[in-house]
Design an enzyme around this catalytic site. Structure first.
Site, PDB file in Angstrom:
ATOM      1  N   TYR A 141       0.818  -1.210   0.000  1.00  0.00           N
ATOM      2  CA  TYR A 141       0.000   0.000   0.000  1.00  0.00           C
ATOM      3  C   TYR A 141       0.855   1.264   0.000  1.00  0.00           C
ATOM      4  CZ  TYR A 141      -4.691  -1.901   0.903  1.00  0.00           C
ATOM      5  OH  TYR A 141      -5.905  -2.505   0.796  1.00  0.00           O
ATOM      6  N   LYS A 190       2.682 -15.430   2.477  1.00  0.00           N
ATOM      7  CA  LYS A 190       2.860 -16.148   1.204  1.00  0.00           C
ATOM      8  C   LYS A 190       4.345 -16.429   1.070  1.00  0.00           C
ATOM      9  CE  LYS A 190       1.239 -17.670  -2.788  1.00  0.00           C
ATOM     10  NZ  LYS A 190       0.270 -18.772  -2.936  1.00  0.00           N
ATOM     11  N   ASP A 223      -3.515 -18.129   0.549  1.00  0.00           N
ATOM     12  CA  ASP A 223      -4.541 -18.784  -0.278  1.00  0.00           C
ATOM     13  C   ASP A 223      -5.242 -19.889   0.519  1.00  0.00           C
ATOM     14  OD1 ASP A 223      -2.082 -20.077  -0.323  1.00  0.00           O
ATOM     15  OD2 ASP A 223      -2.162 -20.623  -2.435  1.00  0.00           O
ATOM     16  N   ASP A 247      -6.592  -6.848   4.248  1.00  0.00           N
ATOM     17  CA  ASP A 247      -7.704  -6.169   3.579  1.00  0.00           C
ATOM     18  C   ASP A 247      -8.619  -7.195   2.918  1.00  0.00           C
ATOM     19  OD1 ASP A 247      -9.207  -4.050   2.349  1.00  0.00           O
ATOM     20  OD2 ASP A 247      -8.115  -4.461   0.490  1.00  0.00           O
ATOM     21  N   ASP A 251     -12.732  -8.755   4.187  1.00  0.00           N
ATOM     22  CA  ASP A 251     -13.984  -8.706   3.413  1.00  0.00           C
ATOM     23  C   ASP A 251     -14.577 -10.115   3.331  1.00  0.00           C
ATOM     24  OD1 ASP A 251     -13.650  -5.974   2.861  1.00  0.00           O
ATOM     25  OD2 ASP A 251     -14.340  -6.193   0.797  1.00  0.00           O
TER      26      ASP A 251
HETATM   27  C1  IPM Z   1     -10.459  -0.947   4.019  1.00  0.00           C
HETATM   28  C2  IPM Z   1     -10.642  -0.350   2.650  1.00  0.00           C
HETATM   29  C3  IPM Z   1      -9.463   0.555   2.336  1.00  0.00           C
HETATM   30  C4  IPM Z   1      -8.210  -0.289   2.387  1.00  0.00           C
HETATM   31  C5  IPM Z   1      -9.576   1.300   1.001  1.00  0.00           C
HETATM   32  C6  IPM Z   1     -10.841   2.129   0.919  1.00  0.00           C
HETATM   33  C7  IPM Z   1      -8.364   2.149   0.716  1.00  0.00           C
HETATM   34  O1  IPM Z   1     -10.792  -1.356   1.700  1.00  0.00           O
HETATM   35  O2  IPM Z   1     -10.346  -0.175   4.986  1.00  0.00           O
HETATM   36  O3  IPM Z   1     -10.455  -2.160   4.133  1.00  0.00           O
HETATM   37  O4  IPM Z   1      -7.869  -0.988   1.421  1.00  0.00           O
HETATM   38  O5  IPM Z   1      -7.534  -0.253   3.417  1.00  0.00           O
HETATM   39 MG    MG Z   2     -11.029  -3.277   2.525  1.00  0.00          MG
END
Ligand code: IPM
Ligand code: MG
Length: 356
Positions: A141, A190, A223, A247, A251
């Protein structure tokens, strides 16, 4: 006591969900005799529109002056031009970096009443109680980004770089959390491909052997972790991992909880200052319609009370009110089931505040 909080509502559904968390904080103030001074500042796309910068200097100054930051979300189609020089996301990454918030805690639990809201089979969800500790200010990042062209056409690169000190501090923090929880730390990397992962693996192994030998420690390739999060999610306790893996995995993990709209997060650094935000994004498709689930942001305000202000009873009062609202079936459309009517963002927020 007086406490100062900087609210960064941001874009899309951000302002709607932050408004509901603000109600919850004021309800806590009324019940426990605190006063929360909440100052708003600009971040993200709205900040670009109003000032030209996704993270104006005044916003950083306001955040530094307060005790904690509560953030909604940033981004939206209006600012999505991939060639744009300034992007809303730079505001979010910038404030994390400016405040030195290197550890992003993302707890994942499954409320019994939401088991049906998850796409996973119910028997897989029993006993899920995990925490992803995502490194937040390093890795791909923040490494150098390049874009150029040569005789073959365009090329681009993103540098993934980690220092020993960056890995050590987050591993110690994650292991400390594991010690207070169920005593099990899993490093996700990884290491079969990436040099940064091999650094993580060797540093983590050493720290765990020398300082945390009382804990159960294992590692897993990212993975495989993506698969095991769905296959046997209740086996995890604390997962520690680098920025981008964290990240992506969170999700995925949010689906265990039934909705992205349920998961809070806390971003912490060396001191008491922290930034608290839902893990979901700005959801432009439902922005301004009162459909957004405010619970992730309300639960983030509970983490704020706990981690930045040390107000454990107050944090629990918020979490208990959220549970009570779920039990009463007062929920937004993303988690409404069967004959439950989808309630609006503010109806859910009011229901939480009144139960605090
Ligand atoms: C999160 C989001 C952010 C990230 C984006 C919006 C930059 O996806 O907080 O998980 O990748 O950190
Ligand atoms: Mg995110």
């Amino acid at each position: 006591m007086d406490y100062t909080i900087t609210a960064l509502p941001g874009d899309g559904i951000g302002p709607e969900v932050v408004a509901e968390a603000t109600k919850a904080l004021h309800a806590v103030g009324a019940r426990f005799g605190h006063s929360f001074q909440i100052h708003e500042a600009l971040i993200g796309g709205i900040a670009i529109d109003q000032t030209g910068s996704p993270l104006p200097d005044e916003t950083v100054a306001a955040c530094r002056a307060g005790g904690a930051v509560l953030l909604g979300a940033v981004g939206g189609p209006k600012w999505d031009d991939p060639n744009a020089k300034v992007r809303p996301e730079q505001g979010l990454l910038g404030i994390r970096k400016a405040l030195g918030l290197y550890a992003n805690l993302r707890p994942v639990t499954v409320h019994p009443l939401l088991i049906d809201a998850s796409p996973l089979r119910p028997e897989r969800l029993a006993g899920v109680d995990l925490m992803v500790v995502r490194e937040l200010t390093g890795g791909i990042y923040f490494g150098e980004k390049r874009r150029d062209r040569d005789e073959h056409g365009e090329w681009a690169s993103d540098l993934c770089i980690y220092s020993q000190a960056e890995v050590e501090r987050i591993v110690r923090l994650a292991a400390g959390l594991a010690r207070e929880r169920n005593g099990h730390l899993t490093l996700v990397d990884k290491a079969n491909v990436l040099e940064t992962s091999r650094l993580w693996r060797s540093i983590t192994t050493k720290i765990m052997r020398e300082e945390f030998s009382d804990l159960q420690f294992d590692w897993m390739l990212v993975d495989a972790c993506a698969m095991h999060l769905l296959r046997r999610p209740s086996d995890f306790d604390v997962i520690v991992t680098e920025n981008m893996f964290g990240d992506i995995l969170t999700d995925e993990a949010s689906m265990l909880a039934g909705s992205m709209g349920m998961l809070p997060s806390a971003s912490l650094g060396a001191g008491q200052m922290g930034l608290y935000e839902p893990i979901h994004g700005s959801a432009p498709d439902i922005a301004g319609q009162g459909k957004a689930n405010p619970l992730a942001t309300i639960l983030s305000s509970a983490l704020l009370l706990r981690h930045s202000f040390g107000l454990e009873a107050e944090a629990r009062a918020v979490e208990a009110a959220v549970s009570a609202v779920l039990e009463a079936g007062i929920v937004t459309g993303d988690i409404a089931r069967g004959d439950q009517v989808a309630r609006s963002t503010s109806e859910v927020g009011d229901a939480v505040a009144s139960r605090i």
